[in-house]
Design a protein around this motif. Structure first.
Motif, short mmCIF file in Angstrom:
data_model
loop_
_atom_site.label_atom_id
_atom_site.label_comp_id
_atom_site.label_asym_id
_atom_site.label_seq_id
_atom_site.Cartn_x
_atom_site.Cartn_y
_atom_site.Cartn_z
N PRO A 1 0.81 -1.22 0.00
CA PRO A 1 0.00 0.00 0.00
C PRO A 1 0.85 1.27 0.00
N LYS A 2 0.33 2.32 -0.64
CA LYS A 2 1.07 3.58 -0.77
C LYS A 2 0.74 4.58 0.34
N LYS A 3 -0.31 4.30 1.12
CA LYS A 3 -0.67 5.18 2.23
C LYS A 3 -0.23 4.54 3.54
N LEU A 4 0.28 5.36 4.45
CA LEU A 4 0.89 4.84 5.67
C LEU A 4 -0.09 4.02 6.50
N LYS A 5 -1.33 4.48 6.63
CA LYS A 5 -2.32 3.74 7.42
C LYS A 5 -2.57 2.37 6.80
#
Length: 474
Positions: A342-346
């Motif tokens: 995934p590219k988003k930290l969350k």
């Protein structure tokens, strides 16, 4: 850093080398070059164990921290602020991410009882040089504990001017970092500003001096061509100053305007203030000529090196070998499967939690698409000066497909865009090829490699690769 955009199926390769923009040059009809539909890749595939089944011996590690986002960048990054030059150890954004990254490495299953130690590690980003050495040490220790690390492993790190001093670089070298990729991009203040780079020309010269004073023998310089308002004179100056700095490797990237970037909202490719396709081709030709004159080998579309200083890690990508990848947005290639995190930290945090819980398995795929595999091999091989090794290709995907590839490229041999080599890498003449093409068996036995010419063939590589795709999947 620029994104690799080889093709949608492998656009997430973390090579951090971006192919040259391919310019719209008219292609002659090629449908008549194939007298009949050749057997498919699936019908011809060999029963031998393919290279993609081998355990990886390389690892890409994504360290996403930047001072700010550059105007052309659509990579997954975490902006720390322009004042973050020598980042403090206590920055929780960095330490928390490193802890998460280490958890991912430790939770990764290898699926083999014995795996080779890592031969290459590449810290990409982002700007990895913003990460304190003690945290880099933790990542390297985890990789060494999990997979093993060769004593002579190539350990590369992307570094930006203004984000390190001699003390930090010395500490990183002490940890085993032995290759530096310096993100200069341009030697003109106005171009650095228009790109939104956090450094200026003065910091570029300081960084070059630091790399030299620390005794880094193996280092690369990154340049970008086709920037807004960039002139031939500017580009020539950047190439001259690069040669004078004496890096052992140079990466030359042609600007790609990505839609979800500031450049994407401001500019249209090929329209002023961006250069035309013809001007961009001139930039590419100039780089090829100037760097060749300075004894750099053009070993890959965007990559030049002195003898013995090719990037071993990136070469893993070009020969389609498996590799691990760790961190935000990174993409691994294991057992024939490309898997993007995934590219988003969350979302990445949730992914690591699932990985630790045994809920993620991206390495078991017995239904490998041979057509896509063959396309990958052709696309990556033709980016290199070595070209496509037809002996290996025949073993993996069948003789008939290899023969038809030779036939479809015959017109482009005559135009100077494609070269055929024998097994000793002697170039086949046009007359010799004219006789070989009359006999499939001779064609199969005599042709050892197909490669694109430099620079004309490289400039036409998208179109030439598309011809091969028509053979692979008619």
């Amino acid at each position: 850093m620029l994104k690799s955009t080889i093709a949608p199926m492998i656009s997430t390769l973390q090579s951090k080398t971006k192919p040259q923009t391919l310019f719209p040059i008219k292609i002659a009809p090629f449908s008549n070059a194939i007298s009949e539909s050749p057997p498919t890749v699936r019908q011809n595939a060999s029963l031998k164990t393919p290279s993609y089944k081998l355990p990886p011996s390389s690892a890409y590690v994504h360290l996403p921290f930047c001072r700010k986002r550059c105007h052309y960048c659509d990579f997954p990054i975490l902006a720390l602020g322009s004042s973050s030059t020598q980042t403090a150890d206590e920055d929780p954004r960095i330490s928390n991410y490193i802890h998460l990254l280490i958890r991912e490495i430790e939770a990764t299953r290898t699926h083999v009882d014995q795996h080779p130690p890592l031969e290459t590690v590449f810290f990409g980003g982002g700007t990895p040089s913003l990460v304190p050495p003690r945290l880099v040490a933790k990542v390297l220790d985890t990789l060494r504990s999990k997979f093993g690390l060769c004593l002579d492993a190539e350990v590369s790190m992307e570094m930006d001017p203004g984000t390190f001093d001699a003390k930090k670089l010395g500490e990183l070298m002490g940890l085993g970092v032995n290759r530096v990729s310096l993100g200069v991009q341009a030697f003109q203040e106005e171009l650095l500003k228009v790109c939104g780079r956090a450094h200026g020309v003065e910091e570029v010269h300081e960084a070059i001096e630091i790399v030299g004073s620390c005794g880094v023998e193996n280092w690369s310089m990154d340049l970008i061509s086709s920037l807004p308002n960039q002139t031939q004179e500017m580009w020539e100056e950047s190439l001259r100053l690069t040669v004078e700095a004496k890096p052992t490797h140079v990466s030359v990237y042609d600007l790609q305007v990505e839609k979800d970037t500031k450049f994407g909202s401001l500019y249209t490719p090929g329209e002023f203030p961006l250069p035309s396709d013809t001007q961009s081709a001139k930039f590419y030709r100039m780089a090829s000529r100037k760097l060749a004159e300075a004894n750099y080998n053009h070993y890959e579309v965007s990559s030049y090196s002195k003898d013995g200083f090719e990037c071993k890690h990136n070469y893993t990508y070009w020969i389609n070998k498996p590799f691990y990848a760790f961190g935000l947005g990174s993409a691994s290639y294991i057992n024939g499967t490309r898997f993007s995190r995934p590219k988003k930290l969350k979302d990445y945090t949730n992914y690591v939690n699932d990985l630790e819980g045994g809920l993620v398995d991206f390495q078991e795929d017995d239904d490998i698409d041979e057509v896509e595999m063959a396309m990958d091999v052709i696309m990556l091989s033709l980016r290199t000066s070595k070209g496509l090794d037809l002996k290996i290709f025949r073993e993996d995907f069948g003789s008939s497909v290899a023969v038809e590839l030779c036939k479809v490229y015959e017109p482009y041999m005559k135009s100077g865009h494609v070269a055929f080599l024998d097994h000793q890498r002697r170039e086949i003449t046009e007359d010799e090829f004219g006789l070989l093409v009359l006999d499939d068996e001779k064609l199969e036995n005599e042709i050892g490699f197909i490669r694109l010419s430099d620079p004309d063939g490289f400039l036409l590589s998208n179109e030439l690769i598309s011809l091969a795709f028509g053979v692979i999947d008619p």
